[in-house]
Design a protein around this motif. Structure first.
Motif, short mmCIF file in Angstrom:
data_model
loop_
_atom_site.label_atom_id
_atom_site.label_comp_id
_atom_site.label_asym_id
_atom_site.label_seq_id
_atom_site.Cartn_x
_atom_site.Cartn_y
_atom_site.Cartn_z
N TRP A 262 -36.24 -19.95 26.77
CA TRP A 262 -34.85 -19.41 27.76
C TRP A 262 -34.01 -18.84 26.71
N LYS A 263 -33.32 -19.57 25.66
CA LYS A 263 -32.46 -19.26 24.80
C LYS A 263 -32.88 -17.82 24.11
N GLU A 264 -34.23 -17.69 23.87
CA GLU A 264 -34.75 -16.38 23.08
C GLU A 264 -34.68 -15.23 24.09
N GLY A 265 -34.59 -15.41 25.26
CA GLY A 265 -34.53 -14.41 26.45
C GLY A 265 -33.05 -13.62 26.43
N PHE A 266 -31.99 -13.99 25.84
CA PHE A 266 -30.69 -13.54 25.83
C PHE A 266 -30.44 -12.47 24.59
N SER A 267 -30.01 -11.43 25.15
CA SER A 267 -29.37 -10.59 24.08
C SER A 267 -27.87 -9.98 24.42
N PHE A 268 -27.54 -9.97 25.48
CA PHE A 268 -26.13 -9.39 26.02
C PHE A 268 -25.24 -10.64 25.82
N PHE A 269 -24.03 -10.47 25.05
CA PHE A 269 -22.81 -11.06 25.16
C PHE A 269 -21.48 -10.94 24.94
N ILE A 270 -20.71 -11.85 25.30
CA ILE A 270 -19.35 -11.52 24.94
C ILE A 270 -18.58 -12.39 24.16
N ASP A 271 -17.42 -12.22 23.29
CA ASP A 271 -16.96 -13.27 22.77
C ASP A 271 -15.64 -13.37 23.50
N VAL A 272 -15.44 -14.93 23.57
CA VAL A 272 -14.20 -15.48 24.17
C VAL A 272 -13.56 -16.45 23.40
N LYS A 273 -12.23 -16.50 23.27
CA LYS A 273 -11.62 -17.67 22.64
C LYS A 273 -10.96 -18.61 23.70
N VAL A 274 -10.83 -19.77 23.41
CA VAL A 274 -10.28 -20.70 24.18
C VAL A 274 -8.92 -20.72 24.05
#
Length: 155
Positions: free
Chosen positions: A13-25
């Motif tokens: 499941w984890k390997e299927g991701f490619s798109f992400f955004i960075d967020v800072k708490v």
């Protein structure tokens, strides 16, 4: 991840991701113990899916007042794996799971700087007609864009 029904094998499941955004708490997103409030991932999910839909070229049309369709959230859930604290950086991934006639099941994964899964989620988004409020089918081109799996990040 146990007891998360939409994940059969976490590594696959984890390997299927490619798109992400960075967020800072942010400080405003934590409670008196310094850890992220349990409502915050839903705001991150929204930010990630909007950027994901922009990367697919969908959002730009949906927000036009004269465009026939728009997207709505049908359901949304989050499962927590570990605590997240003020000032942590999270990479929030999003991908299309099952694509229906007018719906798509989006999956989310939040990773900390050590690549530990902090939280995961999923939600059904439905493309609807602005005029009728009923489901509006994806075009073949839209389905192809979902399947192309955009990669990269948006900051």
């Amino acid at each position: 991840m146990k007891n998360v029904t939409y994940i059969e094998d976490v590594n696959t499941w984890k390997e299927g991701f490619s798109f992400f955004i960075d967020v800072k708490v942010r400080f405003s997103e934590v409670d008196m113990f310094g850890h992220m409030n349990n409502t915050v991932p839903f705001v991150y999910f929204e930010q990630a899916r909007i950027d994901y839909f922009k990367s697919l070229g969908f959002m730009q049309d949906w927000v036009k007042p004269d465009h026939e369709t728009m997207i709505v959230v049908a359901d949304l859930q989050c499962d927590f794996a570990r605590q997240v604290y003020f000032d942590e950086h999270i990479r929030l991934f999003v991908k299309a799971g099952e694509i229906g006639n007018s719906s798509v099941d989006l999956h989310y994964m939040g990773l900390n700087a050590r690549d530990d899964i902090c939280f995961v989620g999923r939600g059904t988004m439905v493309q609807i007609s602005k005029r009728t409020g009923k489901g509006a089918p994806w075009t073949d081109e839209m389905k192809n864009r979902f399947n192309e799996s955009p990669s990269g990040s948006i900051s």
